[in-house]
Design an enzyme around this catalytic site. Structure first.
Site, PDB file in Angstrom:
ATOM      1  CG  ASP A 146       3.148  53.254  39.784  1.00 28.71           C
ATOM      2  OD1 ASP A 146       4.325  53.096  39.429  1.00 28.71           O
ATOM      3  OD2 ASP A 146       2.418  52.317  40.165  1.00 28.71           O
ATOM      4  CB  THR A 178       5.242  52.441  36.556  1.00 28.42           C
ATOM      5  OG1 THR A 178       4.592  51.180  36.382  1.00 28.42           O
ATOM      6  CG2 THR A 178       5.453  53.083  35.197  1.00 28.42           C
ATOM      7  CG  ASP A 179       5.685  56.866  40.023  1.00 28.43           C
ATOM      8  OD1 ASP A 179       5.565  57.342  38.889  1.00 28.43           O
ATOM      9  OD2 ASP A 179       4.865  57.064  40.927  1.00 28.43           O
ATOM     10  CB  ILE A 180      10.719  52.565  41.411  1.00 29.03           C
ATOM     11  CG1 ILE A 180      10.008  52.865  42.733  1.00 29.03           C
ATOM     12  CG2 ILE A 180      12.157  52.118  41.654  1.00 29.03           C
ATOM     13  CD1 ILE A 180      10.665  53.926  43.566  1.00 29.03           C
TER      14      ILE A 180
END
Length: 406
Positions: A146, A178-180
């Protein structure tokens, strides 16, 4: 019964983007089987402190990071680097609707667990691959995290204090956003693939990349660049297209003012005791206010310091002007709206008695989210799942465990 209670998900993912998608599907009722490495499990189990504490105040083995993304799942430990483990995963995939994985491109092919191999035994399988850069392109084989993607994908060029100010420089977002977002987009893609399967039949491969998601989520800032050719710069807490839309100092702290139209600006000017601002030829419209930002913002700052945050919030809310305080997480969880919406919950946990959780934001009138399981202990459901789903006898499971496969 949740909206997705008819579905089984095989979650081979670790860390955050994949597990976040799996947790959303699980919250919506899907049976999610989380396959983990024996002994260690998901990397985030060790990403602490902080760790969950037991009834005596002692740390357990469960890191808070892991607890954030694995609710409502069942943990099964399988070493699929071994043929016996590969066979078990293939049999689980044959009986699943969805598979989520975030291994490097081609990483699962060596074990016969890539999409083409599993499609041959389950043509209806929806197989979602999440990587840093996608299945194609010159960066495809690179690992992607991320923080790195926030930098490479342009987000950090927009986040932080402007050049020339004290503390200027690029800053990452305070959560792995960004991961979420990739987890959310992956869930949308999975649901779209399910709709296609229900209508036309057949599964498909979903190729999700953190970089693609990061670029897509630059939204108006990306379009600001594409329509002008000028790369937007960091503005701190200010907005590139709306003024005033940022933080301002008060007599006892700071507050956020988010004026979205000219009518709201007129109301704000009246509450601020400066009604002439609304008719000033430099500030009468948002376009003018953006052009004359450097003049208007200091004037507002001079006015806002004469009232407390609570006074500004109360008076502006009464006038219909959006605004709010800047809360830390302790203040946020004590906010009456957060409490009224039930965003902090607790679930029974085998080691701690109870474990805190942040509730799902999804509110469905007919098929509400159900909280069935706390984030599972490593391998907590291995025996139960392999008996129920694959029909293995307890003795066979014990033998696999003794040999190190489970």
């Amino acid at each position: 019964m949740g909206a997705l209670s008819h579905l089984r998900v095989l979650d081979l993912s670790r860390v955050l983007a994949g597990p976040w998608s799996g947790q959303i599907l699980a919250d919506l009722g899907a049976e999610v089987i989380k396959v983990e490495r024996p002994g260690n499990g998901d990397d985030t189990r060790a990403w602490g402190p902080p760790f969950l504490k037991d009834a005596y105040g002692e740390n357990t083995s469960e890191a808070a990071y892991y607890l954030s993304a694995n609710r409502n799942k069942q943990s099964v430990t399988i070493d699929f680097t071994r043929p016996e483990g590969q066979k078990l995963v293939r049999e689980l995939a044959a009986r699943s609707d969805i598979l989520i994985e975030n291994f490097k491109v081609g990483g699962l092919a060596a074990y016969g667990l890539d999409y083409e191999s599993l499609k041959a035994i389950n043509p209806e399988l929806i197989y979602c691959s999440i990587t840093g850069f996608g299945q194609t392109g010159p960066y495809a084989k690179r690992a992607g995290y991320d923080f790195m993607i926030q930098g490479l994908g342009g987000l950090m060029s927009l986040t932080g204090r402007p050049e020339g100010e004290e503390g200027a420089g690029p800053v990452k977002v305070g959560v792995a956003l960004t991961d979420i977002l990739t987890g959310l987009y992956s869930t949308v893609a999975i649901l779209a693939a399910l709709a296609h399967r229900d209508h036309d039949g057949g599964g498909q491969h979903i190729d999700m990349a953190l970089l693609d998601v990061q670029v897509a989520c630059l939204a108006n800032q990306a379009m600001n660049y594409l329509t002008t050719g000028n790369a937007p710069k960091r503005l701190g807490n200010a907005h590139p297209n709306i003024v005033p839309y940022q933080d301002f100092p008060t007599a006892d702290g700071d507050f956020i003012l988010t004026v979205g139209n000219d009518g709201q600006f007129r109301k704000f000017a009246e509450v601020a005791g400066q009604p002439q601002w609304a008719d000033d030829p430099r500030f009468a419209t948002n376009k003018l206010r953006v052009a004359n930002r450097a003049v208007l913002i200091p004037l507002i700052r001079q006015a806002t310091v004469f009232k407390t945050t609570a006074e500004w919030v109360a008076q502006l809310e009464q006038a219909g002007v959006p605004c709010g305080p800047i809360n830390d997480l302790a203040q946020m969880f004590e906010d009456p709206q957060v409490k009224a919406r039930g965003l902090a919950i607790e679930l029974p946990h085998a080691l701690a008695g109870m474990v805190p959780q942040v509730a799902s934001p999804i509110r469905l009138s007919e098929t509400p989210v159900e909280y069935r399981y706390a984030p599972p202990l490593l391998g907590e459901h291995t025996l139960e799942v392999l008996q129920r789903v694959l029909g293995l006898e307890a003795g066979a499971v014990s033998a696999l465990k003794a040999s190190g496969v489970l």
